[in-house]
Enzyme design. Structure first.
Site, PDB file in Angstrom:
ATOM      1  N   ILE A 140      -2.051   2.116  -7.022  1.00 35.30           N
ATOM      2  CA  ILE A 140      -3.196   2.811  -6.106  1.00 35.30           C
ATOM      3  C   ILE A 140      -2.427   3.766  -5.461  1.00 35.30           C
ATOM      4  O   ILE A 140      -1.468   3.596  -5.283  1.00 35.30           O
ATOM      5  CB  ILE A 140      -3.225   1.614  -5.080  1.00 35.30           C
ATOM      6  CG1 ILE A 140      -2.960   0.064  -5.336  1.00 35.30           C
ATOM      7  CG2 ILE A 140      -4.038   1.818  -3.639  1.00 35.30           C
ATOM      8  CD1 ILE A 140      -4.519  -0.176  -5.238  1.00 35.30           C
ATOM      9  N   ASN A 175      -1.558   1.026   1.716  1.00 37.24           N
ATOM     10  CA  ASN A 175      -0.920   0.402   2.963  1.00 37.24           C
ATOM     11  C   ASN A 175      -2.954   0.089   4.007  1.00 37.24           C
ATOM     12  O   ASN A 175      -2.980  -0.260   5.494  1.00 37.24           O
ATOM     13  CB  ASN A 175      -0.550   1.619   4.339  1.00 37.24           C
ATOM     14  CG  ASN A 175       1.025   1.520   3.170  1.00 37.24           C
ATOM     15  OD1 ASN A 175       1.360   0.307   2.774  1.00 37.24           O
ATOM     16  ND2 ASN A 175       0.837   2.443   2.996  1.00 37.24           N
ATOM     17  N   GLY A 202      -4.117  -3.145   1.645  1.00 38.90           N
ATOM     18  CA  GLY A 202      -4.819  -4.390   0.960  1.00 38.90           C
ATOM     19  C   GLY A 202      -5.446  -4.274  -0.008  1.00 38.90           C
ATOM     20  O   GLY A 202      -5.706  -4.974  -0.184  1.00 38.90           O
ATOM     21  N   HIS A 203      -5.508  -2.903  -0.514  1.00 38.48           N
ATOM     22  CA  HIS A 203      -5.819  -2.792  -1.742  1.00 38.48           C
ATOM     23  C   HIS A 203      -5.228  -3.075  -3.039  1.00 38.48           C
ATOM     24  O   HIS A 203      -5.659  -3.636  -4.078  1.00 38.48           O
ATOM     25  CB  HIS A 203      -6.474  -1.500  -2.301  1.00 38.48           C
ATOM     26  CG  HIS A 203      -7.207  -0.822  -1.224  1.00 38.48           C
ATOM     27  ND1 HIS A 203      -8.996  -1.445  -1.486  1.00 38.48           N
ATOM     28  CD2 HIS A 203      -6.795   0.148  -0.826  1.00 38.48           C
ATOM     29  CE1 HIS A 203      -9.920  -0.538  -0.108  1.00 38.48           C
ATOM     30  NE2 HIS A 203      -8.607   0.107  -0.133  1.00 38.48           N
ATOM     31  N   GLY A 204      -3.876  -3.109  -2.776  1.00 38.69           N
ATOM     32  CA  GLY A 204      -3.093  -3.294  -4.008  1.00 38.69           C
ATOM     33  C   GLY A 204      -2.948  -5.026  -3.715  1.00 38.69           C
ATOM     34  O   GLY A 204      -3.104  -6.143  -4.950  1.00 38.69           O
ATOM     35  N   GLU A 226       6.291  -6.286 -16.361  1.00 36.30           N
ATOM     36  CA  GLU A 226       6.253  -5.250 -17.145  1.00 36.30           C
ATOM     37  C   GLU A 226       7.454  -4.160 -16.064  1.00 36.30           C
ATOM     38  O   GLU A 226       7.172  -4.101 -15.802  1.00 36.30           O
ATOM     39  CB  GLU A 226       5.889  -4.677 -18.021  1.00 36.30           C
ATOM     40  CG  GLU A 226       7.301  -3.826 -19.139  1.00 36.30           C
ATOM     41  CD  GLU A 226       5.316  -3.166 -20.718  1.00 36.30           C
ATOM     42  OE1 GLU A 226       5.852  -3.804 -21.251  1.00 36.30           O
ATOM     43  OE2 GLU A 226       5.096  -1.538 -19.522  1.00 36.30           O
TER      44      GLU A 226
END
Length: 544
Positions: free
Chosen positions: A276, A282, A284-286, A309
């Protein structure tokens, strides 16, 4: 050493300092509209993969390295400027660092040319490659997530355009090598965009927020697990056998249906890169991107599980948060898991194997893991976190469990069995190191490791309790009661960079392992045992 020699050395050092530039500090990354209007700018986390360990170049004063990307298709431009450039002092053949040469390996040739897009180029109708699989609203902005196979030329070009972002933000990250058509079909890219409802004239409404990549690896059935005949069959959809894809001994091409694909074989999906961009962290997109990737990648029947991975601590936190919230909210059988406090004492002898399947129902755990397709070690950690949450923090103390399973306090008994259960997994995970120690020291190190793991779990559980808004999923998958993770969970995420931690003065180098393609990957190292890189590409364990 004569005074004159020392003076010359000091003068030389000062001259080097005067003409040296920190490449991380003097590099600026920008997202722009198609007509080059800036949208946002930020600095890289590090630049050592490009400019060396010291992240420094010689030969410039007031150096500026500007990397700009069109926000929709990530077409890059690189511009380098300076106030003064080293021309030499006539006494030594010292030259200024060729910055373009150093960067060229990570950017397409067009990034340095003047034949870029014109100001009048119309990009308003541009859409991302592939298909839209999720949409949500965040902070008043519409967001969309698209997925595409890298066999799509537009998707492959976009990944090549933004390739330099990987070494600038993902610790130890490398650029994808996708020269073979078969390789590209195994890979997918997930693109997260802000969508501007009222873009400027002739300008694309899409602005990149982040991206993730994944690839598929084939797996043989695991003989340790109970599986149906359909699950162990090495055939493609439609009944085409694996052997039919293998060339004949005479070298002739296999005769198979044009619809047959190795992608239909039993497989694992492996999440490879995840980023991101800093201006959008910070928010909420993650979580939105991870949940969407999980749902999309685990839906096919032939995909056995999702692995990661080489994740870093920040991504581990994001993953733990998303997985635990989902399991507790939407998998009733998982939410019902508890510590069994009535394990018979005769089964708890010093030389007896820890009865983990009696402490926490083994059949239920196997069923849930199989249906959710969460990697085995990750699922084990989630079970440990979940069951720990029912023991009050004040009761999580070794000093309270001296009577072990005979304690009259139910919380104390639960805590004793929880430590016993978790200790078994930790021992197996770190067995190669622990068996080298004397029995007494082995026990001490294992207890210390368990204390460290418990501390991490307690911190995560505080986040989960604070953000326990349900994560909705809908729709059946593979005939099971599996639901779709909703992207818009409304919760903030930590810095979400797979394979890299937040920028610090001390960086952890990526440890290179020779992982097998069957997906049995030691994802996170030796848990709680003080793992450090030893520079040889293998892990050295420091028991501390």
């Amino acid at each position: 050493m004569a005074d004159s020699d020392e003076e010359q050395i000091e003068a030389l050092k000062q001259q080097v300092d005067d003409w040296s530039s920190n490449t991380t500090q003097c590099t600026t990354i920008s997202l722009t509209t198609a007509n080059t209007k800036p949208i946002t700018s930020f600095q890289p986390a590090f630049t050592y993969p490009i400019f060396g360990e010291e992240e420094s170049v010689f030969g410039y004063q007031d150096l500026n390295i500007e990397l700009s990307f069109r926000a929709h298709d990530l077409r890059p431009r690189c511009a380098v400027s300076w106030a003064r450039k080293w021309e030499g002092d006539g006494e030594a053949e010292v030259k200024a660092t060729d910055i373009q040469e150093a960067i060229a390996e990570f950017l397409p040739e067009s990034a340095f040319s003047d034949d870029g897009p014109t100001l009048n180029e119309d990009t308003k109708s541009w859409t991302p490659p592939g298909e839209k699989i999720e949409s949500y609203e965040r902070d008043g902005k519409n967001c969309e997530i698209w997925v595409s196979s890298l066999a799509d030329e537009r998707a492959r070009t976009l990944v090549e355009n933004m390739a330099i972002l990987v070494p600038l933000f993902i610790e130890g990250g490398t650029i994808l090598q996708l020269s073979q058509d078969w390789s590209t079909r195994r890979w997918k890219v997930f693109l997260l965009y802000h969508v501007n409802p009222e873009p400027a004239k002739r300008t694309s409404p899409y602005e990149l927020v982040g991206f993730g990549t994944s690839y598929r690896v084939f797996t043989l059935p695991n003989s340790r697990d109970s599986q149906t005949e359909d699950e162990t069959s090495m055939t493609l959809n439609g009944g085409v056998s694996l052997e039919s894809l293998i060339p004949s001994p005479d070298g002739s091409a296999p005769q198979v249906s044009s619809q047959a694909s190795p992608l239909d074989l039993p497989s694992r999906e492996r999440l490879s890169q995840f980023l991101i961009l800093p201006p959008y962290q910070n928010a909420g997109h993650g979580q939105a991107l991870y949940n969407t990737m999980y749902t999309h990648l685990t839906t096919p029947f032939n995909v056995r599980e999702l692995t990661i991975e080489d994740p870093n601590e920040a991504f581990d936190d994001l993953r733990d948060l998303c997985d635990l919230l989902y399991l507790r909210s939407h998998v009733p059988e998982f939410a019902a898991l508890r510590i069994n406090q009535d394990v018979p004492t005769p089964l708890l002898g010093l030389n007896d194997k820890i009865p983990v399947d009696l402490i926490i129902d083994g059949a239920s755990r196997d069923r849930i893991r199989k249906e959710t397709k969460i990697e085995a070690r990750q699922f084990g950690r989630l079970v440990e976190m979940h069951t720990l949450s029912f023991i009050p923090p004040a009761k999580r103390s070794r000093s309270r469990i001296t009577r072990k399973e005979k304690s009259s306090n139910a919380d104390d008994r639960a805590y004793y069995f929880w430590r016993l259960y978790t200790k078994q997994r930790l021992f197996i995970h770190n067995r190669d190191q622990l068996i080298q120690l004397e029995r007494e020291e082995r026990g001490e190190k294992l207890e210390a490791a368990l204390d460290s793991v418990q501390e991490g779990y307690s911190a995560m559980l505080e986040k989960v309790e604070a953000r326990s808004q349900p994560v909705a999923r809908t729709g059946p998958a593979n005939g099971k009661a599996k639901t779709k993770r909703k992207a818009d969970s409304g919760m903030e995420d930590e810095e979400t960079v797979l394979g890299a931690a937040k920028p610090t003065t001390q960086r952890k180098r990526k440890v290179v392992r020779e992982d097998s393609e069957d997906g049995d990957v030691d994802e996170d190292g030796d848990e709680g045992m003080g793992v450090v890189p030893n520079g040889s590409g293998r892990k050295k364990v420091r028991m501390s």
